[in-house]
Write an enzyme that holds these catalytic residues in place. Structure first.
Site, PDB file in Angstrom:
ATOM      1  N   LYS A 115      17.067 -14.591 -11.853  1.00 28.88           N
ATOM      2  CA  LYS A 115      17.148 -15.644 -12.868  1.00 28.88           C
ATOM      3  C   LYS A 115      16.976 -15.102 -14.285  1.00 28.88           C
ATOM      4  O   LYS A 115      17.622 -15.583 -15.214  1.00 28.88           O
ATOM      5  CB  LYS A 115      16.123 -16.737 -12.599  1.00 28.88           C
ATOM      6  CG  LYS A 115      14.672 -16.310 -12.712  1.00 28.88           C
ATOM      7  CD  LYS A 115      13.733 -17.459 -12.409  1.00 28.88           C
ATOM      8  CE  LYS A 115      12.285 -17.044 -12.526  1.00 28.88           C
ATOM      9  NZ  LYS A 115      11.920 -16.558 -13.866  1.00 28.88           N
ATOM     10  N   THR A 116      16.097 -14.099 -14.451  1.00 32.15           N
ATOM     11  CA  THR A 116      15.917 -13.523 -15.791  1.00 32.15           C
ATOM     12  C   THR A 116      17.199 -12.847 -16.255  1.00 32.15           C
ATOM     13  O   THR A 116      17.572 -12.920 -17.434  1.00 32.15           O
ATOM     14  CB  THR A 116      14.749 -12.516 -15.789  1.00 32.15           C
ATOM     15  OG1 THR A 116      13.566 -13.172 -15.319  1.00 32.15           O
ATOM     16  CG2 THR A 116      14.494 -11.982 -17.187  1.00 32.15           C
ATOM     17  N   ARG A 142       7.684 -12.698  -1.293  1.00 38.10           N
ATOM     18  CA  ARG A 142       7.177 -11.556  -2.070  1.00 38.10           C
ATOM     19  C   ARG A 142       7.552 -10.241  -1.388  1.00 38.10           C
ATOM     20  O   ARG A 142       7.482  -9.179  -1.999  1.00 38.10           O
ATOM     21  CB  ARG A 142       5.647 -11.592  -2.187  1.00 38.10           C
ATOM     22  CG  ARG A 142       5.017 -12.783  -2.892  1.00 38.10           C
ATOM     23  CD  ARG A 142       5.642 -13.079  -4.217  1.00 38.10           C
ATOM     24  NE  ARG A 142       6.685 -14.080  -4.075  1.00 38.10           N
ATOM     25  CZ  ARG A 142       7.644 -14.308  -4.970  1.00 38.10           C
ATOM     26  NH1 ARG A 142       7.708 -13.579  -6.063  1.00 38.10           N
ATOM     27  NH2 ARG A 142       8.546 -15.243  -4.774  1.00 38.10           N
ATOM     28  N   GLN A 174       9.511 -23.363  -5.368  1.00 40.51           N
ATOM     29  CA  GLN A 174       8.466 -22.472  -5.884  1.00 40.51           C
ATOM     30  C   GLN A 174       7.510 -23.193  -6.839  1.00 40.51           C
ATOM     31  O   GLN A 174       6.818 -22.554  -7.627  1.00 40.51           O
ATOM     32  CB  GLN A 174       9.100 -21.274  -6.592  1.00 40.51           C
ATOM     33  CG  GLN A 174       9.918 -20.384  -5.665  1.00 40.51           C
ATOM     34  CD  GLN A 174      10.416 -19.141  -6.371  1.00 40.51           C
ATOM     35  OE1 GLN A 174       9.680 -18.186  -6.608  1.00 40.51           O
ATOM     36  NE2 GLN A 174      11.690 -19.147  -6.705  1.00 40.51           N
ATOM     37  N   ASP A 211      13.121 -21.567 -18.908  1.00 43.02           N
ATOM     38  CA  ASP A 211      12.818 -20.830 -17.683  1.00 43.02           C
ATOM     39  C   ASP A 211      11.727 -21.552 -16.888  1.00 43.02           C
ATOM     40  O   ASP A 211      10.932 -22.314 -17.455  1.00 43.02           O
ATOM     41  CB  ASP A 211      12.349 -19.421 -18.078  1.00 43.02           C
ATOM     42  CG  ASP A 211      12.249 -18.483 -16.890  1.00 43.02           C
ATOM     43  OD1 ASP A 211      12.787 -18.803 -15.812  1.00 43.02           O
ATOM     44  OD2 ASP A 211      11.636 -17.403 -17.044  1.00 43.02           O
ATOM     45  N   GLU A 212      11.676 -21.313 -15.572  1.00 43.05           N
ATOM     46  CA  GLU A 212      10.626 -21.865 -14.691  1.00 43.05           C
ATOM     47  C   GLU A 212      10.427 -23.365 -14.924  1.00 43.05           C
ATOM     48  O   GLU A 212       9.308 -23.853 -15.099  1.00 43.05           O
ATOM     49  CB  GLU A 212       9.294 -21.124 -14.925  1.00 43.05           C
ATOM     50  CG  GLU A 212       9.350 -19.626 -14.700  1.00 43.05           C
ATOM     51  CD  GLU A 212       9.376 -19.220 -13.234  1.00 43.05           C
ATOM     52  OE1 GLU A 212       9.583 -20.103 -12.372  1.00 43.05           O
ATOM     53  OE2 GLU A 212       9.209 -18.022 -12.956  1.00 43.05           O
TER      54      GLU A 212
END
Length: 727
Positions: free
Chosen positions: A33-34, A605, A246, A215-216
């Protein structure tokens, strides 16, 4: 500009190139996503020709903003001065610097921190003659912040807190404005007020920020959503990146419904699902998909990977929590022999109190490890406080322990009072506890009463230490000292309440340490002796922990702390009903869904390997518990998981339970076999904490040793492994 798309897949390119209108990029874990955000900014500036100052990019941490800014600068050669890439609060502060005068403030306002807020709140509480011992300024200050941030409504608070907040809430805000101050919440509240009350100011920023990226988005709170919505209402060029799966920060005020609000307020939005994961093997992702699909309120997506299927997930069910921890330890040793670095490995758990068993075993076997996002179990404030209380029971003349806990919880014994006590004790060659009496003219009547009560509590626990078992002594200590009540304060809210709950878990887990020590010694030892041995062992453990320095270490952390991180191998532990999902979460479906999202985050993770562990019987919080397996274990598709240990699936042959055959622990310089030592008067000994000493008395199974100052005389068990007799 073709280089912008070189490392993007088709869906990422679609998200980058959709320039106008609202866009919702549903970005699964590890989906880059970044990369999408930074490449989109570069595309807007370099290809479309958008002026950098017309772009606003918002993220949640300064570190993330700095990384985004750095990546954008590396992608394009054009100057990008004027672009706003920042956190929500930094953006709010910048807007206020230009336009806060519309609200009656001066533009050179000062931003205050939490400590400043506490001081202001304390002043107002004193003004209204509220008892500061009953209404802690920090708690009231936090409640004011929650009311300002719309996380709490005054009318929903219980009395007498509601009356207190009602009286000082407006005064607090008036004080800030009169003194040209803004607090952390104001950095969101005041820009929103500007936009709502001054349409010309809103119009200015709408024209300035023609393209907004957030973002987020699943972690935004209501204030943050309202700010973004108003800024984008004119042009609708709002690009959000988020993933409902998330969303794990409801306790901090984030609102998962903000994604639904976006869909309602910008109905023409375009949805792009970023479901290719660049981190994990496909079996791990398929397991995560099979679990998260059980949540009802989510945008459907299935993560996939081109990195290959990888190994099956291992679920190991142990007979006990000690066996569980040794299974993890043995697997880690195997991984290290296979070439894994310790830094490639993480042990995850639901809450911090679950780390202790693993910490103990790693320290015992000299395996470098570190508790991430928190501190080692034995170094946590509440544990050090409780140990200090226990030291006072063993020796009420322990001035260091007295200094640590005489005002915990608050008893009005501040720095000035303690300074007077310490000075008087020093001048008259006394221990501080010895001078506490009704005859103390240098302290106030109220403080004197508190000190006398504190001393009497310790003396009573000393006098009755052999009349009750040590666990009962511990429970009485927690009650009579007020420490337990301090953490059970119903007025704590938000993160403060969350932290208090974690600290309660830790002091309850300390009961397990006491019971383990009781089991180690038979009836020939008094309670006083067992407590002394335990405190000595804890001191030696802390010294050994401090000596363990290694840049390559096993990471131990809660799943919340692991968000945003990745490891080659992940051990997800303590997977039992009431532990994970937690007992509180099991009471409501929505809470179980957040727990499931937490489990999903934990799985994703891992890059290569996942080990899931639990046990049949767990010794925790001072008692044995037998819980069912976590429901999340049964939600993983069976073909993706290999069951080992005591797990008993239907119609499948039961594997013999795993029982580790203990191997001898390699001796270090200070580790000696426990044998009956031959000790005589005058023998020299070497203690791993106290150093060299001389035996001055031998009586049955105990020896008295004189060590150098400041240690002095110590009584030791004859066979204790912490020292050896020198030739």
């Amino acid at each position: 500009m073709n280089s912008i798309f070189d490392n993007l897949n088709k869906k990422q390119i679609e998200a980058v190139k959709t320039v106008d209108g609202p866009v919702m990029a549903v970005a699964g874990a590890g989906s880059g996503k970044t990369r999408v955000l930074t490449n989109r900014i570069a595309y807007l500036i370099g290809e479309i020709g958008i002026v950098p100052s017309n772009i606003l990019a918002i993220t949640f941490t300064n570190k993330a903003a700095e990384e985004m800014r750095s990546r954008v600068f590396n992608l394009i050669d054009l100057p990008v001065s004027g672009i706003w890439i920042s956190t929500f609060h930094a953006m709010g502060a910048k807007i206020l610097r230009y336009d806060i005068h519309h609200l009656g403030y001066d533009n050179d306002f000062q931003i205050i921190d939490d400590e400043d807020s506490n001081i202001i709140t304390k002043t107002l509480l004193k003004k209204h003659n509220f008892d500061l011992k009953q209404f802690y300024p920090k708690v009231i200050s936090k409640l004011i912040a929650n009311v300002k941030g719309s996380q709490t409504k005054i009318e929903f608070l219980e009395e007498p807190i509601r009356s207190v907040i009602s009286q000082i809430y407006n005064e607090y805000n008036d004080f800030l404005k009169d003194n040209n101050l803004v607090d952390f919440q104001d950095l969101l509240i005041l820009p929103l007020r500007l936009f709502k009350n001054h349409p010309d100011v809103l119009h200015k920023y709408q024209n300035m920020f023609r393209y907004i990226l957030v973002d987020e988005f699943q972690d935004t709170n209501d204030l943050q959503y309202d700010i973004v919505k108003l800024l984008a209402l004119d042009h609708h060029n709002l690009f959000i990146v988020g993933d409902e799966d998330q969303s794990i920060y409801a306790f901090r005020g984030s609102n998962i419904q903000n994604i639904k609000k976006f869909m309602r307020d910008f109905p023409e939005y375009k949805k792009v699902i970023l479901d290719q994961n660049y981190r994990s093997r496909d079996n791990i992702l398929q397991a995560a998909n099979s679990v998260i699909k059980n949540n009802k309120s989510r945008i459907p997506k299935d993560l996939f990977s081109t990195l290959g299927p990888g190994e099956k997930i291992i679920h190991y069910k142990a007979g006990s929590d000690e066996e569980e921890a040794y299974f993890v330890y043995d697997k880690i040793r195997q991984l290290i022999k296979m070439g894994y670095n310790k830094s490639d490995i993480a042990i995850l758990y639901r809450n911090n109190s679950m780390s202790r068993r693993f910490e103990d075993i790693f320290l015992k076997h000299d395996i470098a490890h570190k508790v991430i996002g928190n501190i080692s179990f034995y170094k946590r404030k509440e544990i050090k406080d409780i140990i200090a209380y226990l030291h006072l029971i063993v020796n009420k003349g322990d001035d260091y322990s007295f200094s640590r806990v005489c005002n915990v919880p608050k008893r009005g014994i501040g720095g000035v009072t303690y300074g007077k006590l310490e000075g008087f004790a020093r001048d008259h060659n006394l221990k501080i506890m010895d001078l506490i009496s009704e005859d103390m003219p240098f302290v106030s009547k109220k403080t004197k009463a508190a000190l006398v009560k504190f001393k009497n509590t310790i003396i009573d626990l000393q006098n009755k230490i052999e009349d009750r078992n040590l666990l009962d002594t511990y429970d009485v200590l927690l009650e009579q000292s007020g420490y337990k009540a301090m953490l059970e304060n119903n007025d704590l809210v938000g993160e403060k309440a969350f932290e208090a709950e974690r600290r309660l878990d830790n002091i309850n887990e300390f009961k397990t340490i006491i019971l383990e020590k009781i089991k180690d010694y038979d009836n020939n030892f008094s309670n006083y002796e067992i407590l002394t041995i335990m405190l000595n062992d804890l001191a030696l453990r802390e010294e050994a922990e401090d000596a363990m320095v290694d840049n390559d270490f096993i990471s131990l952390m809660t799943i919340h702390s692991a968000k945003g991180l990745e490891f080659k191998a992940v051990f997800l532990t303590c997977l039992e009903q009431t532990l994970f999902p937690s007992s509180q979460a099991l009471q409501e479906r929505n809470n179980v869904e957040e727990e499931r999202r937490l489990f999903y985050v934990a799985l994703t993770r891992a890059k290569d390997l996942v080990f899931l562990t639990n046990c049949k019987s767990r010794f925790m919080y001072g008692h044995y518990m037998e819980n069912l397996d976590s429901q999340f274990l049964d939600e993983i598709d069976e073909e993706l998981i290999e069951r080992r240990g005591m797990y008993r699936p239907k119609n499948i042959k039961i594997e013999k339970p795993y029982h580790r055959k203990p191997k001898p622990i390699p001796k270090t310089n200070y580790e000696y076999e426990k044998t009956t030592k031959s000790i005589h008067l005058g023998d020299k000994v070497e203690h791993k904490k106290f150093g060299l000493g001389v035996v001055v008395n031998v009586k049955e199974d105990k020896v008295t040793v004189a060590f150098k100052s400041p240690t002095g005389i110590k009584i030791l068990l004859k066979d204790h492994p912490s020292y050896k007799v020198l030739e």
